[in-house]
Design an enzyme around this catalytic site. Sequence first.
Site, mmCIF file in Angstrom:
data_model
loop_
_atom_site.group_PDB
_atom_site.id
_atom_site.type_symbol
_atom_site.label_atom_id
_atom_site.label_comp_id
_atom_site.label_asym_id
_atom_site.label_seq_id
_atom_site.Cartn_x
_atom_site.Cartn_y
_atom_site.Cartn_z
ATOM 1 N N ASP A 221 8.699 1.727 10.845
ATOM 2 C CA ASP A 221 8.226 2.024 9.495
ATOM 3 C C ASP A 221 7.208 3.174 9.561
ATOM 4 O O ASP A 221 7.496 4.203 10.171
ATOM 5 C CB ASP A 221 7.644 0.760 8.851
ATOM 6 C CG ASP A 221 7.452 0.888 7.342
ATOM 7 O OD1 ASP A 221 8.436 0.760 6.610
ATOM 8 O OD2 ASP A 221 6.322 1.156 6.915
ATOM 9 N N TYR A 360 1.881 6.455 0.928
ATOM 10 C CA TYR A 360 3.107 6.982 0.333
ATOM 11 C C TYR A 360 2.799 8.246 -0.461
ATOM 12 O O TYR A 360 3.545 9.230 -0.412
ATOM 13 C CB TYR A 360 3.752 5.926 -0.563
ATOM 14 C CG TYR A 360 4.410 4.811 0.202
ATOM 15 C CD1 TYR A 360 5.778 4.826 0.469
ATOM 16 C CD2 TYR A 360 3.671 3.727 0.679
ATOM 17 C CE1 TYR A 360 6.380 3.808 1.182
ATOM 18 C CE2 TYR A 360 4.264 2.699 1.401
ATOM 19 C CZ TYR A 360 5.625 2.753 1.644
ATOM 20 O OH TYR A 360 6.216 1.748 2.362
ATOM 21 N N HIS A 412 14.123 -4.839 10.101
ATOM 22 C CA HIS A 412 13.134 -3.776 9.966
ATOM 23 C C HIS A 412 11.834 -4.118 10.692
ATOM 24 O O HIS A 412 11.185 -3.239 11.246
ATOM 25 C CB HIS A 412 12.872 -3.549 8.477
ATOM 26 C CG HIS A 412 11.922 -2.448 8.169
ATOM 27 N ND1 HIS A 412 12.242 -1.120 8.328
ATOM 28 C CD2 HIS A 412 10.641 -2.462 7.696
ATOM 29 C CE1 HIS A 412 11.222 -0.368 7.967
ATOM 30 N NE2 HIS A 412 10.232 -1.154 7.586
#
Length: 436
Positions: A221, A360, A412
């Site tokens: 990630d 982000y 993930h």
Amino acid sequence: MTTQNSTSAFTLSRRALLLNGAVAATLAAVSRPAMATGHPPFAADAIRPFRVEVPEVELIDLGRRLAATRWPDPETVGDRSQGVQVKKLQALVRYWETGYDWRKAEAKLNALQQFQTNIDGLDIHFIHVRSRHANALPLIMTHGWPGSIFELLKTIGPLTDPTAHGGTAEDAFHLVLPSIPGFGFSEKPKGSGWNPARIAGAWDVLMKRLGYTHYVSQGGDWGAIISDAMGRQAPTGLLGIHVNRIERSSTLPPDVAKALKSGSPAPAELTAEERAVFDEAREFLSKGFGYAAIMGTRPQTIGYGLADSPVGLAAWFYDKIADWVFTRGEPERSLSRDEILDNITLYWLTNTGPSSARIYWENAAGNNKLAGISIPAAVTIFPGEIYKPPKSWAARAYHNLIYYKRVDKGGHFAAWEEPDLFSAELRAAFRPLRPL
């Protein structure tokens, strides 16, 4: 009882509840610095011991907020297509309020060597576990979102003491697990600019401050994006990187990227494997990317709910955990409820829901022209990952791809879900890079 008396009783009860909450919040604010060890004068580059000590009033306040939750109406469909289902989240929250014990999570962290050090104006929290084996390879490993250092803890034993976990002494690592700025017990940036490239530079400073002249980096990630940035910067001493998440934009062939962006059909020349990757990417971009679009453009707006409501925070995180584990939609089949809540509670107690979302925005605001990586790189593809490019696509980003393997289980959150398999992959991937 008359209606007037009932209303008065309700008003008094509500007022008492709010007063109790205000007192608890005030006490928590006063006590909050006790989370860290004291702050006497330190040299700017000092490495300071750190211990987690959450004041009890903060846990009381969390319980009060959970008990006072105002729930939405149930979803109007029979699946997860509208988001987290009410009954699933209510069951998790009920356990959070009545059965979960944060003190066990706190003890788990405090059993490890934790530190803080100031790098580029921010206090960075990290766990440092040195192997007992001579010639262990230093490794910095970075978590992602909505994860934390908790998602990496189960790999500490296998990586630092491989002889006790089916490996050999030659596979041992000295392990450094930092919390990304704005996550967990690392300081929250007060200004903009803390993008993955800046964090990558800070990680190199950290490793050299710890005395490591050579080392490797790993991540999934955001940890993978930070490791990629380290690979592009190629600082002296970085021997190579391993990732279990690959950046889509840096690996897609131009015609495939164009088709995805325009909504056109998949290029006719794709193999069956490549077409499956294309279809999964289109599905994710059309139905699973909304969370990133929100945090990449309006992290402050979503932050109010994440800071004020523990159930709002839990729903936001649980939704993505459920989406991305190998057991799609059933995270409790991959992770225990305690593991899920350790992670969510860490975000709540540190109020890092909003600050973690800003990575982000920082990434979207930065330079997204991604150069290739020339230092040795290794990739493991876990079957529950969101994007699973074939080796030929991965090699577009990693020009010195020394290791590529597809495994048969894990998602993930590979280190969290399959710590033994994950650790075995790191041993194999980094074996060629160990100094003779």
